[in-house]
Design a protein around this motif. Structure first.
Motif, short mmCIF file in Angstrom:
data_model
loop_
_atom_site.label_atom_id
_atom_site.label_comp_id
_atom_site.label_asym_id
_atom_site.label_seq_id
_atom_site.Cartn_x
_atom_site.Cartn_y
_atom_site.Cartn_z
N MET A 1 32.51 42.81 -57.88
CA MET A 1 32.96 42.33 -59.07
C MET A 1 34.29 42.02 -59.06
N SER B 1 32.88 45.67 -67.68
CA SER B 1 31.74 45.58 -67.01
C SER B 1 31.39 46.96 -66.75
N GLY C 1 26.76 41.50 -60.22
CA GLY C 1 26.94 42.74 -59.23
C GLY C 1 25.83 43.26 -59.20
N LEU D 1 29.40 39.54 -65.26
CA LEU D 1 30.04 40.12 -63.95
C LEU D 1 28.93 41.16 -63.36
N ARG D 2 28.57 42.00 -64.42
CA ARG D 2 27.62 43.33 -64.15
C ARG D 2 26.29 42.77 -63.58
#
Lengths: 77, 520, 399, 365
Positions: D123, D319, D106, D102-103
């Motif tokens: 996110m 995250s 993002g 996710l990070r």
């Protein structure tokens, strides 16, 4: 701050819809877990948004695996 | 004739259900019961007379005016009241009532069908479906003579799904005519019709039609069960039924296909689908319905294969435009300007100079204005509709640009989107796109192409979670069925279409005798 | 469960709508930068940006000639990014660099090294990599942005296309974008080059729109010469001939023009239509060696002398002569580069690729090795077409 | 079974293929080129062999108890206490992986495409859709992956076809410059990201309809996925050169900016970002579903769906917690993460295999 309120209210709405559904099915343990998890998650999220320092799990990983990494790299250079 | 056969079993069932109000042997009591049931309605006609040939017995003829076919009825009355004395007398004059009845039914009534009725509920149904009832004094059963027939519309050209090449025959509101139209096309004994009535007050005739041995038994069972479950006072259109039997309520996508074209239904039946006819509407339902089905028209099978393949691709392309057109415009011009060629960007920028609203608002305004125009155009009488479109074109096309409220490029985008959405053959699918388009516009306005991508993701997930009577909606793309690709986006020539869609028919998927199937 | 699903979608939508539009830029809220010039100022950088006035470019409004098609904003700052941001002070809109076509460095900046400057442009996501970089031969790079150009309303586009076309049809220029430049910087054993640009004619009156209302404008932007870099610093220039040689060596030449002197006076001109260059590296006794072979197809374009070109011997001679001439050009270029001690031809990287082991030893001292590098050039020319006629007009007139 | 959905072996192949490609297709060339320079593609080919061995391991572990998911295997083979702890660690692995992915996406969005948008917003948008997918159930996920697959192939072919003219064969030279060691160094991430990280596929094997086709599906998926990654790496090096590949944070994205086809198709990288979106999305979904299912099996819940909302909040906060900036995550990805993968994807599975085969043998005798 606005972001925080927004997220919390979203969570609240979703929880308000979900918890009765779990109640209906007599999922007692599940309900407890649900509430616990949501509280834990939103606690973490809020703390993060408020700027509270939370221990980073990756740091622990770094601590454990750096020696291995160094050994392997030492071997390969 | 299976339809009528089935109808008989139906009445039997009902007999068992309501034993309470059996008819009496006394004619007068029966008449007063009926009068009581129907109240003081003036179109209920009760004629007291007696048979010409057997004057001993009093006879009542009861029917509802307007529901009966007067020509048929006249001949029935004629034959009843005519002089049959001689023939009857041959058998001796003091016959029992049963024998009289027997003679009456078997020798005199020159109509297709006579049904015995024995209780009040049945009397009601028979009368209301346009049959004429006879009651003989001293006989506890009445006789319903088939005189159904009221004025309906003639068979017309379809209004909603027009084709250039192909039959111009649409269903009418009369369920029997509609069923006949299919029978005429599929002359096979495996074509089964099952009738029932739905609606506590309206008692609407609903018929399920399928090809035995081809239709998916599981889906068929599902259809029957779901139809049985419907408990409502009235069904006025197949749309009501559709809402009751569809799999998912909260979805913009229709999971039941409806059409007023007889050839489409016949084609669907041959593929193993199940048709649901509802009395009082020309729209017949077809299940299971798949996503891709809404982008195919019957004409695809009448035109040359290559042309219809191209047209299908064009339709899918239009689907993409109709869904994403304004969203892409908003997304690209506000988030991804680097994607445009410099000269195009400059000319777009020049058009946007002095426009007071952001692109999203501009697009929303135009889209809403267009939707209003469209709705007005549908509801208006035809003669006024013309005026609306002229005003609309002037307002949107000219004045708005001159006034500097919207940019010309936005007008182009919105009108192309609108035209593209008209290409989609199925009206209810086009409506769902109209809703989704707005959602995608919002997503594009807040996250650019990322928003559109995420939207597509959610859309595809939603589509693949849908099922229509046990068949995944996105078949044959997800689950991917290679064999069925031949008649989805492309259409192979007829000799290539030897298999029925495998998830719909499930067994008996071969269309032709394999030995003869190869082309030459 | 189904209700939940719908709610999920709705909440996602609400989130996207309510949370606002952070990155949104309306087309009429930003100004489109097409060219940027970096000059040196006392504090640091003086950045000038040429932005488009869309309403003046588009075909819709042909009336108002009140505004110029482009405007230039400039500001100074300690770092490049600061200077760019400071431009907002004078411009009403935020500048958008996604469509930048041209980046001009002044000579001073180039001499100090462009690396510092490039980092910001290389890092920023808004800058793409398809603009050309040039070094201004005119003292102030800002001046280049202020010259009106005919035909093409946007001067940056004018220069962009000039560079693109002239690289294809006239050998002595290069069109280098930032990707190529940085790759040359990063690769071992290669140094980058950039094209040059300058103003011909009267600079001051070229800044007035009346300049383009003349058939022959007062000032013209001319792409010429090649700037040699050592790492990221400008060290010297190749002149027209040397530039041509440079392009021949690297096989950049798609089409160009060359001429020979006829034995009896006058000239004969050849149009080069196809070239194929191969550079091979080799190390013999720890001495690096480069061999260049060039195959060249030519057309006879213009015979302005009475040489009898219908004879095969003449043609052979022309082929030989022109090969000799091209070798001389290439040689000049190499000599010049060796003089400036910068391996712009990537001979080092050629050696690296062919003899990676030897290169490990050579690379520390490559600049020195390069100056005494032995380069072997082979040119093979072929004359293919003679145009519509075979004999020269002059020759015909003699008879 | 909690989800009575079933997937076909074909769907398993595609799922595993996309799982294999995952985020690797975006960041792997950079990491590998950083170690092995222009020989990164050789690392890739080498890892294909390692990958085959690892996939074989998955198959063997999955075959022991064909009706058991990974978590159930752990619980039955390692005993109640150790099993529960290990299961928790595996679930945590899944969740932190989602957090990292996710990070990653993002960071990618906020650094390359939408700079001013807060990363949290992106996110949240992602996790909402991922959660939605998990709620829809395994069958829907499998069907939608089949729908996306042709588009993925199309985009990839498009990218490939348009980049072929940009290839400079000189970029791969010199081959084997630094000997075998840099290549092996590059092979570590190249093996661990596509092949070891995907051990979570063991959570899905019990749902496959034709059990005897599992092996084939896994090999097809991993083989094609690995091949795509090798091609991608090779392409990055051929087009960008090894220096530029290792210099760019997202070399795949940079690669897409290189596309030009006669002034008509240009600057389409934002569209081609679709490739990375699809694969990363499905990787997240597969982790998420596995984590939810694992938790349900560990605590013996009756349904897994109620876990989606709490889990997404936790992964979202994870995250945000795991890194302050994108650079830190980058270094961890190179230096420590592969070994973290190794602990679960190989060590744990080998232990399970040994204990499991012994137990089965005992049962037989």
């Amino acid at each position: 701050m606005l972001k925080f309120f927004y997220i919390v209210s979203c969570l609240l709405i979703i929880s308000l819809i979900e918890i009765p559904q779990l109640k209906k099915k007599e999922f007692k343990r599940e309900r407890m877990f649900y509430i616990g998890f949501v509280l834990l998650g939103s606690g973490l999220l809020t703390a993060n948004l408020m700027g509270v320092a939370i221990p980073n799990p990756l740091k622990a990983m770094e601590y454990i695996y750096t020696p291995i990494s160094e050994v392997v790299y030492g071997f390969l250079t | 004739m299976s339809f009528f056969k089935k109808n008989n079993t139906f009445t039997k069932e009902q007999q068992n259900r309501s034993n309470a109000d059996l008819l009496s042997r006394e004619l007068t009591i029966n008449i007063s019961t009926i009068k009581e049931v129907f109240g003081q309605t003036s179109d209920l006609i009760i004629r007291n007379t007696h048979l010409h040939f057997y004057e001993k017995v009093n006879l009542a003829i009861i029917y509802i005016e307007g529901l009966v076919d007067t020509a048929v009825q006249e001949s029935v009355l004629n034959s009843m009241l005519m002089d049959h004395e001689r023939t009857f007398a041959e058998k001796g004059n003091d016959q029992s009532a049963e024998q009289v009845v027997d003679f009456l039914i078997n020798r005199i009534l020159t109509v297709s069908q006579v049904v015995e009725v024995s209780d009040v509920t049945e009397v009601k149904t028979q009368l209301l479906s346009g049959n004429t009832l006879f009651f003989l004094d001293g006989h506890s059963k009445g006789f319903a003579v088939h005189t159904k027939g009221w004025k309906g519309r003639n068979i017309d050209e379809p209004e909603s799904q027009t084709v250039v090449r192909g039959p111009r025959e649409a269903f009418t509101e009369n369920i029997e005519t509609s069923i006949t139209q299919i029978r005429k096309r599929i002359k096979d004994s495996s074509l089964i019709v099952e009738s029932t009535q739905v609606g506590r007050i309206t008692h609407t005739d609903v018929a399920i039609m399928y090809l035995k041995g081809i239709a998916n038994e599981k889906a068929l069972k599902e259809v029957r069960e779901r139809l049985d479950k419907i408990d409502v006072d009235g069904i006025l259109e197949s749309g009501n039924i559709e809402e009751f039997i569809q799999d998912t309520t909260y979805s913009p996508f229709p999971t039941v296909f409806s059409t007023e074209r007889a050839d489409v239904i016949a084609g669907g039946l041959l593929e193993g689908r199940i048709a649901i006819f509802v009395d009082g509407t020309p729209f017949v339902l077809l299940v299971p319905a798949l996503f891709i089905q809404f982008y195919q028209v019957s004409e695809d099978y009448y035109q040359r294969a290559d042309i219809s393949s191209l047209l299908r691709m064009l339709r899918l392309f239009c689907f993409i435009i109709a869904l994403f057109g304004p969203a892409l415009y908003i997304g690209i011009t506000t988030y991804h300007m680097e994607m445009l060629p410099t000269s195009l960007l400059i000319s777009l920028a020049a058009q946007r100079e002095g426009i007071p609203f952001p692109a999203l608002i501009e697009a929303l305004m135009m889209e809403v204005a267009f939707e209003i125009l469209r709705e007005a155009g549908v509801r208006m009488p035809r003669t006024v509709g013309q005026a609306v479109s002229i005003v609309g074109a002037l307002v949107i096309g000219e004045a708005a640009i001159m006034a500097g409220i919207v940019s010309p490029s936005m007008v182009i985008v919105v009108s192309i989107t609108a035209i593209a959405s008209f290409v989609i053959p199925s009206y209810n699918m086009a409506i769902s796109l109209r809703i989704l388009r707005f959602i995608f516009m919002m997503l594009a306005a807040s996250f650019g192409l990322l928003g559109i991508t995420v939207g597509i993701f959610a859309l595809v997930l939603h589509l693949s979670s849908l099922k229509s009577f046990g068949v995944p909606y996105m078949t044959p793309f997800g689950p991917f069925v290679l064999k069925d690709q031949k008649d989805t986006i492309f259409r192979l020539p007829q000799w290539g279409l030897l298999n029925r869609p495998s998830l719909i028919a499930q067994h008996n998927t071969t269309r032709v005798d394999n030995k003869k199937s190869q082309k030459h | 469960m189904k209700r939940f699903v719908t709610l999920f979608v709705i909440s996602a939508l609400l989130l996207s709508v309510l949370s606002g539009c952070w990155n949104r830029r309306e087309l009429n809220e930003m100004s489109l930068a097409v060219a940027m010039a970096v000059d040196k100022s006392k504090k640091g950088y003086h950045v000038s940006v040429q932005v488009v006035n869309p309403s003046q470019i588009s075909n819709q409004q042909n009336g108002g000639a009140l505004h110029t098609p482009v405007s230039v904003y400039s500001a100074s700052g300690k770092t490049l990014f600061e200077a760019i941001r400071k431009i907002i002070k004078t411009s009403s809109r935020k500048t958008y660099f996604g469509h930048l076509r041209l980046l001009i460095f002044s000579k001073e900046i180039a001499k100090e090294g462009v690396g510092k400057t490039l980092d910001m442009i290389w890092r920023d996501q808004e800058f793409r990599s398809d603009f050309f970089m040039v070094v201004s031969k005119t003292k102030k790079a800002k001046d280049i942005l202020q010259i009106f150009t005919p035909v093409e309303k946007i001067p940056a586009n004018h220069v962009f296309q000039t560079l693109e076309v002239s690289e294809k049809a006239w050998a002595p220029t290069v069109a280098i974008d930032i990707d190529e430049f940085i790759e040359d910087l990063l690769v071992e054993g290669k140094n980058p080059v950039l094209g040059g640009i300058q103003v011909h004619g009267n600079k001051e009156s070229g800044k007035n729109s009346s300049s383009v209302s003349k058939i022959y404008p007062d000032a013209r932007l001319v792409a010429s010469d090649i700037a040699l870099f050592k790492k990221d610093k400008l060290v010297g220039w190749l002149n027209v001939d040397e530039s041509k040689g440079y392009n021949y060596i690297l096989g950049n030449v798609k089409s160009t023009v060359g001429f020979l002197e006829c034995p009896g006076g006058g000239n004969i001109t050849m149009e080069v239509i196809r070239t194929e260059a191969k550079i091979k590296g080799n190390v013999v006794n720890h001495k690096p060696k480069i061999s260049i072979s060039l195959k060249l197809d030519q057309n006879i374009a213009d015979v302005e002398c009475d040489w009898d070109i219908s004879k095969q011997t003449t043609i052979k001679q022309i082929e030989k002569e022109s090969a000799k001439k091209i070798i001389a050009l290439m040689d000049k270029a190499i000599k010049k580069a060796q003089k400036e001690k910068t391996d712009v031809f990537g001979f080092g990287s050629t050696i690296h690729k062919s003899n990676p082991k030897e290169w490990a030893a050579l690379k520390k001292n490559w600049d020195q090795e390069f100056t005494s590098l032995e380069v072997d050039i082979k040119v093979e020319t072929k004359i293919r077409v003679f145009g519509k006629v075979n004999q020269s007009l002059l020759k015909e007139l003699e008879e | 079974m909690l989800d009575n959905g079933q997937i076909s072996s074909r769907q398993l192949s595609i799922l595993f293929l996309i799982f294999t490609m995952g985020d690797s297709v975006l960041i792997l060339p950079t990491i590998v080129a950083g170690e092995a320079k222009q020989d990164a593609w050789i690392s890739g080919i080498l890892s294909l062999f390692f990958g085959a061995a690892i996939v074989f391991l998955y198959h063997r572990v999955g075959r022991m108890y064909p009706e058991h998911t990974l978590i159930e295997n752990i619980l039955t083979l390692l005993g109640k206490w150790i099993g529960s702890i290990v299961a928790l660690l595996v679930i945590f692995y899944g969740m932190i992986s989602i957090g990292a992915l996710l990070r990653e996406i993002g960071d990618f969005m906020t650094s390359q495409i939408m700079v001013e948008t807060p990363i949290t917003a992106i996110m949240i948008l992602m996790i909402v859709v991922v959660g939605y997918a998990v709620r829809m159930g395994l069958e829907s996920i499998a069907r939608s992956v089949e729908i996306f697959f042709p588009w993925l192939v199309l985009l990839f072919t498009f990218l490939l076809a348009l980049l072929v003219p940009q290839i400079d064969p000189e970029h791969v030279k010199p081959v084997f410059e630094g000997g075998i060691k840099p290549i092996l160094r590059g092979a570590i991430p190249f093996t661990s990201y596509p092949f070891i990280e995907t051990f979570m596929i063991l959570m899905y094997l019990p749902f496959v309809k034709n059990k005897h086709e599992i092996q084939r599906s896994l090999f097809i998926g991993a083989g094609l996925g690995g091949l795509v990654l090798v091609v991608f790496t090779l392409l990055s090096i051929l087009v960008l050169g090894s220096e530029m590949t290792s210099n760019q944070t997202y070399s795949g994205y940079k690669l897409a900016t290189k596309i030009t086809a006669g002034d008509i198709i240009e600057r389409v990288e934002a569209l081609l970002a679709g490739i990375w979106f699809i694969t990363i999305f499905f990787k997240m979904i597969l982790y998420f579903y596995a984590s939810c299912l694992g938790t349900t099996q560990l605590f013996k819940f009756k349904d897994y769906k109620f876990l989606v909302v709490p889990m997404s909040i936790i992964t979202l906060s994870l995250s945000l917690i795991i890194t302050d900036n994108s650079l830190y995550l980058g270094t961890v990805f190179v230096e420590q993460w592969p070994y973290y993968d190794f602990t679960f994807g190989i060590v744990l599975l080998l232990i399970l295999l040994i204990i499991g085969t012994r137990k089965l043998k005992k049962q037989k005798t």
